[in-house]
Scaffold this motif. Structure first.
Motif, PDB file in Angstrom:
ATOM      1  N   ASP A   7      19.028  32.996 -14.209  1.00 15.39           N
ATOM      2  CA  ASP A   7      19.760  33.635 -13.107  1.00 15.39           C
ATOM      3  C   ASP A   7      19.455  35.127 -13.056  1.00 15.39           C
ATOM      4  O   ASP A   7      19.206  35.686 -11.986  1.00 15.39           O
ATOM      5  CB  ASP A   7      21.267  33.439 -13.266  1.00 15.39           C
ATOM      6  N   ALA A   8      19.483  35.775 -14.207  1.00 15.32           N
ATOM      7  CA  ALA A   8      19.274  37.221 -14.259  1.00 15.32           C
ATOM      8  C   ALA A   8      17.841  37.600 -13.897  1.00 15.32           C
ATOM      9  O   ALA A   8      17.603  38.665 -13.345  1.00 15.32           O
ATOM     10  CB  ALA A   8      19.621  37.751 -15.651  1.00 15.32           C
ATOM     11  N   SER A   9      16.888  36.718 -14.197  1.00 19.36           N
ATOM     12  CA  SER A   9      15.480  37.060 -13.964  1.00 19.36           C
ATOM     13  C   SER A   9      14.959  36.551 -12.628  1.00 19.36           C
ATOM     14  O   SER A   9      13.846  36.874 -12.237  1.00 19.36           O
ATOM     15  CB  SER A   9      14.616  36.488 -15.089  1.00 19.36           C
ATOM     16  N   ASN A  10      15.772  35.718 -11.941  1.00 21.54           N
ATOM     17  CA  ASN A  10      15.375  35.147 -10.661  1.00 21.54           C
ATOM     18  C   ASN A  10      14.099  34.308 -10.792  1.00 21.54           C
ATOM     19  O   ASN A  10      13.228  34.329  -9.936  1.00 21.54           O
ATOM     20  CB  ASN A  10      15.216  36.240  -9.592  1.00 21.54           C
ATOM     21  N   LEU A  11      13.971  33.571 -11.888  1.00 24.54           N
ATOM     22  CA  LEU A  11      12.842  32.679 -12.132  1.00 24.54           C
ATOM     23  C   LEU A  11      13.259  31.230 -11.911  1.00 24.54           C
ATOM     24  O   LEU A  11      14.417  30.930 -11.655  1.00 24.54           O
ATOM     25  CB  LEU A  11      12.321  32.843 -13.566  1.00 24.54           C
ATOM     26  N   THR A  12      12.303  30.327 -12.043  1.00 20.79           N
ATOM     27  CA  THR A  12      12.560  28.901 -11.915  1.00 20.79           C
ATOM     28  C   THR A  12      12.150  28.203 -13.200  1.00 20.79           C
ATOM     29  O   THR A  12      11.103  28.505 -13.766  1.00 20.79           O
ATOM     30  CB  THR A  12      11.749  28.311 -10.741  1.00 20.79           C
ATOM     31  N   ALA A  13      12.954  27.276 -13.659  1.00 21.74           N
ATOM     32  CA  ALA A  13      12.603  26.454 -14.812  1.00 21.74           C
ATOM     33  C   ALA A  13      12.094  25.122 -14.293  1.00 21.74           C
ATOM     34  O   ALA A  13      12.656  24.558 -13.358  1.00 21.74           O
ATOM     35  CB  ALA A  13      13.826  26.243 -15.698  1.00 21.74           C
ATOM     36  N   TRP A  14      11.009  24.620 -14.882  1.00 18.04           N
ATOM     37  CA  TRP A  14      10.438  23.366 -14.438  1.00 18.04           C
ATOM     38  C   TRP A  14       9.852  22.629 -15.629  1.00 18.04           C
ATOM     39  O   TRP A  14       9.690  23.173 -16.702  1.00 18.04           O
ATOM     40  CB  TRP A  14       9.362  23.605 -13.379  1.00 18.04           C
ATOM     41  N   ARG A  15       9.560  21.359 -15.402  1.00 17.60           N
ATOM     42  CA  ARG A  15       8.854  20.584 -16.417  1.00 17.60           C
ATOM     43  C   ARG A  15       7.826  19.722 -15.722  1.00 17.60           C
ATOM     44  O   ARG A  15       7.982  19.330 -14.571  1.00 17.60           O
ATOM     45  CB  ARG A  15       9.817  19.754 -17.251  1.00 17.60           C
ATOM     46  N   TRP A  16       6.765  19.427 -16.454  1.00 14.42           N
ATOM     47  CA  TRP A  16       5.675  18.631 -15.928  1.00 14.42           C
ATOM     48  C   TRP A  16       5.567  17.366 -16.747  1.00 14.42           C
ATOM     49  O   TRP A  16       5.627  17.400 -17.978  1.00 14.42           O
ATOM     50  CB  TRP A  16       4.368  19.433 -15.994  1.00 14.42           C
ATOM     51  N   SER A  17       5.439  16.257 -16.085  1.00 12.33           N
ATOM     52  CA  SER A  17       5.332  14.976 -16.751  1.00 12.33           C
ATOM     53  C   SER A  17       3.873  14.540 -16.770  1.00 12.33           C
ATOM     54  O   SER A  17       3.307  14.209 -15.727  1.00 12.33           O
ATOM     55  CB  SER A  17       6.179  13.935 -16.011  1.00 12.33           C
ATOM     56  N   PRO A  18       3.228  14.535 -17.942  1.00 10.47           N
ATOM     57  CA  PRO A  18       1.813  14.134 -17.994  1.00 10.47           C
ATOM     58  C   PRO A  18       1.606  12.670 -17.608  1.00 10.47           C
ATOM     59  O   PRO A  18       0.562  12.317 -17.081  1.00 10.47           O
ATOM     60  CB  PRO A  18       1.415  14.377 -19.447  1.00 10.47           C
ATOM     61  N   ASP A  19       2.591  11.813 -17.824  1.00 10.44           N
ATOM     62  CA  ASP A  19       2.444  10.392 -17.470  1.00 10.44           C
ATOM     63  C   ASP A  19       2.492  10.185 -15.964  1.00 10.44           C
ATOM     64  O   ASP A  19       1.699   9.421 -15.418  1.00 10.44           O
ATOM     65  CB  ASP A  19       3.555   9.564 -18.122  1.00 10.44           C
ATOM     66  N   GLY A  20       3.408  10.841 -15.325  1.00 10.38           N
ATOM     67  CA  GLY A  20       3.589  10.649 -13.890  1.00 10.38           C
ATOM     68  C   GLY A  20       2.868  11.689 -13.071  1.00 10.38           C
ATOM     69  O   GLY A  20       2.881  11.634 -11.855  1.00 10.38           O
TER      70      GLY A  20
END
Length: 156
Positions: free
Chosen positions: A134-147
């Protein structure tokens, strides 16, 4: 063999005879409370003596509902052991009733201290991560190598 199984699982048992007012604990229930078996009488109201103050009302209310209406209950609470240590336990209780009257309350107490502390620490770390995003105005994400897909977990 039952006492050994209780010790391995860190689960004790208890019962309270409503007619006589007598409460009994298994050896593991004594260990969880850090009380030497047979060293002293179990208090008439163990919840008042051992539950951390912030949990006493909830435990008393659940116990009263079991006593009055036979309602089973269970909850995670912190106790303060006989040696002054705070410890998380899961307690549960049931009522044995006959002709609409409760004769006995009985249940189990499980030492969940390590599990609960790990859960609380994980929750706190997640909260810190969300505040940082929230403080950094970034986005958290994850990548699925299988899908082969990217999933946005949280957007600040």
């Amino acid at each position: 063999m039952l006492a050994e199984a209780e010790a391995v699982a860190h689960v004790g048992s208890w019962e309270h005879d409503v007619r006589t007012g007598r409460t009994l604990w298994s050896p593991e229930a004594y260990r969880i409370h850090e009380v030497e078996p047979g060293s002293r009488a179990i208090p008439a109201d163990p919840a008042r003596e051992f539950c951390a103050p912030e949990f006493r009302d909830a435990v008393a209310a659940a116990s009263d509902r079991a006593l009055q209406a036979g309602e089973p209950w269970g909850m995670d609470v912190e106790i303060v052991t006989a040696r002054g240590q705070r410890r998380w336990v899961r307690i549960s209780g049931r009522a044995e009733r006959h002709d609409g009257r409760t004769l006995r309350l009985y249940g189990a107490i499980m030492d969940i201290d390590q599990l609960k502390r790990a859960q609380l620490q994980l929750q706190q770390q997640g909260d810190w991560l969300r505040m940082s995003i929230d403080a950094s105005n970034l986005t958290a994400w994850r990548w699925s190598p299988d899908g082969d897909e990217t999933i946005v977990e949280y957007r600040g």
